[in-house]
Scaffold this motif. Sequence first.
Motif, PDB file in Angstrom:
ATOM      1  N   ARG A 247      56.823  35.816   1.831  1.00  0.00           N
ATOM      2  CA  ARG A 247      57.002  36.755   2.953  1.00  0.00           C
ATOM      3  C   ARG A 247      57.823  37.933   2.423  1.00  0.00           C
ATOM      4  O   ARG A 247      58.473  37.828   1.386  1.00  0.00           O
ATOM      5  CB  ARG A 247      57.713  36.084   4.121  1.00  0.00           C
TER       6      ARG A 247
ATOM      7  N   ARG B  36      66.276  36.749  23.876  1.00  0.00           N
ATOM      8  CA  ARG B  36      64.824  36.911  23.746  1.00  0.00           C
ATOM      9  C   ARG B  36      64.387  38.259  24.325  1.00  0.00           C
ATOM     10  O   ARG B  36      63.539  38.950  23.745  1.00  0.00           O
ATOM     11  CB  ARG B  36      64.103  35.765  24.465  1.00  0.00           C
TER      12      ARG B  36
ATOM     13  N   ASN C  98      59.898  41.310  15.902  1.00  0.00           N
ATOM     14  CA  ASN C  98      59.011  40.146  15.882  1.00  0.00           C
ATOM     15  C   ASN C  98      59.809  38.887  16.184  1.00  0.00           C
ATOM     16  O   ASN C  98      60.708  38.516  15.437  1.00  0.00           O
ATOM     17  CB  ASN C  98      58.346  40.042  14.507  1.00  0.00           C
TER      18      ASN C  98
ATOM     19  N   GLU D 127      59.076  35.826  15.904  1.00  0.00           N
ATOM     20  CA  GLU D 127      58.968  34.779  14.883  1.00  0.00           C
ATOM     21  C   GLU D 127      60.017  34.966  13.782  1.00  0.00           C
ATOM     22  O   GLU D 127      60.533  33.994  13.229  1.00  0.00           O
ATOM     23  CB  GLU D 127      57.566  34.785  14.263  1.00  0.00           C
ATOM     24  N   ASP D 128      60.326  36.214  13.468  1.00  0.00           N
ATOM     25  CA  ASP D 128      61.323  36.470  12.429  1.00  0.00           C
ATOM     26  C   ASP D 128      62.713  36.000  12.838  1.00  0.00           C
ATOM     27  O   ASP D 128      63.567  35.753  11.975  1.00  0.00           O
ATOM     28  CB  ASP D 128      61.378  37.963  12.102  1.00  0.00           C
ATOM     29  N   TYR D 129      62.947  35.903  14.122  1.00  0.00           N
ATOM     30  CA  TYR D 129      64.286  35.558  14.599  1.00  0.00           C
ATOM     31  C   TYR D 129      64.312  34.210  15.321  1.00  0.00           C
ATOM     32  O   TYR D 129      65.239  33.923  16.069  1.00  0.00           O
ATOM     33  CB  TYR D 129      64.803  36.666  15.533  1.00  0.00           C
ATOM     34  N   GLY D 130      63.312  33.371  15.034  1.00  0.00           N
ATOM     35  CA  GLY D 130      63.260  32.060  15.672  1.00  0.00           C
ATOM     36  C   GLY D 130      64.491  31.220  15.385  1.00  0.00           C
ATOM     37  O   GLY D 130      65.059  30.589  16.281  1.00  0.00           O
ATOM     38  N   TRP D 131      64.929  31.216  14.113  1.00  0.00           N
ATOM     39  CA  TRP D 131      66.115  30.436  13.757  1.00  0.00           C
ATOM     40  C   TRP D 131      67.361  30.978  14.448  1.00  0.00           C
ATOM     41  O   TRP D 131      68.269  30.213  14.816  1.00  0.00           O
ATOM     42  CB  TRP D 131      66.321  30.450  12.236  1.00  0.00           C
TER      43      TRP D 131
END
Length: 489
Positions: free
Chosen positions: A226, A427, A436, A438-442
């Motif tokens: 990535r 969120r 995005n 997904e980039d900040y899911g953690w």
Amino acid sequence: MVVRRYITTLTKGLRPTIGQLLSQGTPTPSTTAIQVNGWVKSVRRQKRVAFAVITDGSSPSGLQAVFTEPALARSLTNGSAVQLTGVLTESMGPGQAKELQVHAVDIVGQCNPETYPIQKQALTTEYLRDHCHLRTRTDEGAAVLRLRDETLRTLHDYFQASLFAQGFRYAHTPIVTSSDCEGAGETFRVGTSHTSTEPSQALTSNSSTSPTEVKALQRPAEFFGRPAYLTVSSQLHLEALSSSISRVFTISPCFRAERSQTGRHLAEFWMLEAEWAFTDSVQELCQVVEDAIKTTLQQRSADLATLQKGMDPSRARVLQNASRSEQWTRVTYTDAMKELEKEQSSSRLFKFPTGWGKPLQSEHERWLAEKLVGGPVFVTDYPTRIKPFYMRQNADKDTVACFDLLVPYLGELVGGSLREAREDQLRRAIADHGLNMEDYGWYVDLRKYGGAPHGGFGLGFERLISWLSGIENVRECIPMPRWAGRMLL
């Protein structure tokens, strides 16, 4: 016997530096010879005696070497590296407490005085940048390096080592990261020198390697699978650590692909960043920042005194008052902007527009600190739309719980905030900033699993050195500066 001698060598450690020799008490009469290593700073020859100043960079002052046999000093030149053998004695002359009576000289590194770039005459800032690899040979360059070291030690003591430490743990955070913490897009992309996605010849020629293994081992277009970037801030990673080790800090390099040519910006710089859990008060954040910086203002440093020589008295007074002040001024962004608008309407002083919702420019920051307050000032509660996504939204929905510390003659020195600890609000902020998810899911996960209210800040280390020392440009506050269009060394 060999083993015993080896162990003895290890336990004795290194020879004392010149700084250590000078800091010891007045030498008692002794005939014991010692060895001193360093570089020749200056040489003065007379008919019956010669003198040289030797420095190894460990202290602002060099050690005076006295040659009662002038012939010993015949080969000495400025800049040469020497090892002197002699006796440390109480100085007979003014200007120094100790001197070395030299018995033997060993020149371990020659220096041609005709071509040596660091001559005695005044050297311009640009000339020293061009000779960046040698500029710590100057008094000012060496003083900056030692001041950085002393200031780092002082800050470490405040956070973790002293009797009044705050209980923080030092942490190492990644230099290569997958996210842009600030969301501003001013990042350096990281890649390898090889971009091919083809497997190597060694893999394809090995008949025992299965197609699946070949695919797994071939070089991907992205080394990490990535996009990767040099970090612009350690904040997000420190937040992850502070969710288990409640108080953490780091001092690490950061990188921003910002093309600004001002004296406040570098492409590579160092930041002190701290994060701690179980805080819900911007005022608490401000107080920790204020107390930490006051420790650096109060440090006793000969190098700081050297660099501040010739400083404008009003500027010196600001530093002195800031170190003694009971509490630095706090003002909200809204009230600060009212003062700026009032000044603009009467004097037309500012080049950039004022008005609620506008970002503070450098000219606004300095006016607030220098003219309105006359000292450091914390500006709090900025509009949501001009600040990053991670800052906690206030109850008014229009502002976030944050602060910038503005100081005279510089502008912004520190920025910090409470972090958005509410999952739903975070969120929404990520979406509103067009990032995005997904980039900040953690990062969202930290709120789902025992997320506590928390906050932190980042302090630009070169800016702090600039403010303390009076050096105008941060490019002279770091040994090997990098900025847009220029990479020294």
